[in-house]
Design an enzyme around this catalytic site. Structure first.
Site, PDB file in Angstrom:
ATOM      1  CG  ASN A  42      -0.143  -0.312   2.553  1.00 19.05           C
ATOM      2  OD1 ASN A  42       0.354  -0.853   2.687  1.00 19.05           O
ATOM      3  ND2 ASN A  42      -0.834   0.355   4.050  1.00 19.05           N
ATOM      4  CD  GLU A  44      -1.535   4.360   4.692  1.00 16.45           C
ATOM      5  OE1 GLU A  44      -1.651   5.287   5.381  1.00 16.45           O
ATOM      6  OE2 GLU A  44      -1.998   3.423   4.993  1.00 16.45           O
ATOM      7  CB  CYS A  53      -5.123  -1.929  -1.706  1.00 21.13           C
ATOM      8  SG  CYS A  53      -6.418  -0.924  -1.055  1.00 21.13           S
ATOM      9  CD  GLU A  55      -4.675  -6.064  -1.471  1.00 25.08           C
ATOM     10  OE1 GLU A  55      -4.349  -5.039  -0.933  1.00 25.08           O
ATOM     11  OE2 GLU A  55      -5.724  -6.762   0.233  1.00 25.08           O
ATOM     12  CB  CYS A  90     -10.794  -2.882   0.401  1.00 18.41           C
ATOM     13  SG  CYS A  90     -10.546  -2.139  -1.240  1.00 18.41           S
ATOM     14  CB  CYS A  93      -9.148  -4.781  -3.689  1.00 14.34           C
ATOM     15  SG  CYS A  93      -7.398  -3.076  -3.609  1.00 14.34           S
TER      16      CYS A  93
HETATM   17  N1  THU Z   1      -5.672  -1.497   2.377  1.00 13.73           N
HETATM   18  C1  THU Z   1      -4.595  -2.410   1.104  1.00 13.73           C
HETATM   19  O1  THU Z   1      -3.773  -2.238   1.160  1.00 13.73           O
HETATM   20  N2  THU Z   1      -5.366  -3.217   1.169  1.00 13.73           N
HETATM   21  C2  THU Z   1      -6.698  -4.339   1.609  1.00 13.73           C
HETATM   22  O2  THU Z   1      -7.382  -5.308   1.070  1.00 13.73           O
HETATM   23  C3  THU Z   1      -7.305  -2.796   2.787  1.00 13.73           C
HETATM   24  C4  THU Z   1      -6.451  -2.144   2.645  1.00 13.73           C
HETATM   25  C5  THU Z   1      -4.667  -0.483   2.670  1.00 13.73           C
HETATM   26  C6  THU Z   1      -4.570   0.858   2.231  1.00 13.73           C
HETATM   27  C7  THU Z   1      -4.647   1.797   3.355  1.00 13.73           C
HETATM   28  O3  THU Z   1      -3.254   2.508   3.389  1.00 13.73           O
HETATM   29  C8  THU Z   1      -4.162   1.057   4.356  1.00 13.73           C
HETATM   30  O4  THU Z   1      -4.176  -0.589   4.345  1.00 13.73           O
HETATM   31  C9  THU Z   1      -5.641   1.531   5.792  1.00 13.73           C
HETATM   32  O5  THU Z   1      -6.766   1.153   4.793  1.00 13.73           O
END
Ligand code: THU
Length: 138
Positions: A42, A44, A53, A55, A90, A93
């Site tokens: 991920n 941000e 994310c 994925e 999520c 994704c």
């Molecule tokens: N996140 C992912 O990378 N993958 C997921 O399936 C769930 C959430 C990340 C997004 C964000 O940077 C952090 O987790 C909190 O939501």
């Protein structure tokens, strides 16, 4: 490449997670049909909605390098400094996976290389919306 190795690749990718806002670090490893593994973490942003994310990072990396056919994805995540736990992808994704992967695509959620729970995309996103719905009708 077995599922244990794919989880190990996801764990390594999590090491690159850029998550200074949520402090939740995620790693993913995507296995292409030709055996190539594409990893992602991920990433941000100070503008929170711009986060991507792990994925989708892996999928977009793969597609941008010419891959289109995939068999499996491993995901690991946890708050920084904590042991990883099963981290379900999520909804966005799941939808992006459905663009390139069929219902039998395998998704491994792991809390260690020895603790892997397995789903299919069909289980995690039943009745997926797809481009077929956009086709012109005669
Ligand atoms: N996140 C992912 O990378 N993958 C997921 O399936 C769930 C959430 C990340 C997004 C964000 O940077 C952090 O987790 C909190 O939501």
């Amino acid at each position: 490449m077995d599922k244990r190795q794919l989880v190990e690749a996801a764990l390594a990718a999590r090491g690159n997670a850029y998550a200074p806002y949520s402090h939740f670090q995620v790693g993913a490893a995507l296995l292409a049909e030709d055996g190539t593994v594409y990893t992602g973490c991920n990433v941000e942003n100070a503008s929170y909605g711009a986060a991507i994310c792990a994925e989708r990072t892996a999928l977009v990396k793969a597609v941008s390098q010419g891959a289109r056919r995939f068999t499996a994805l491993a995901v690991v995540g946890s708050r920084e400094g904590q042991a990883v736990e099963e981290t379900p992808p999520c909804g966005i994704c799941r939808q992006v996976m459905a663009e390139f992967c069929g219902p039998s695509f395998r998704i491994f959620l792991a809390s260690s290389p020895d603790q892997i729970v397995e789903y299919t995309l069909g289980q995690l996103l039943p009745e997926a919306f797809s481009g077929e719905a956009l086709a012109e009708r005669k």
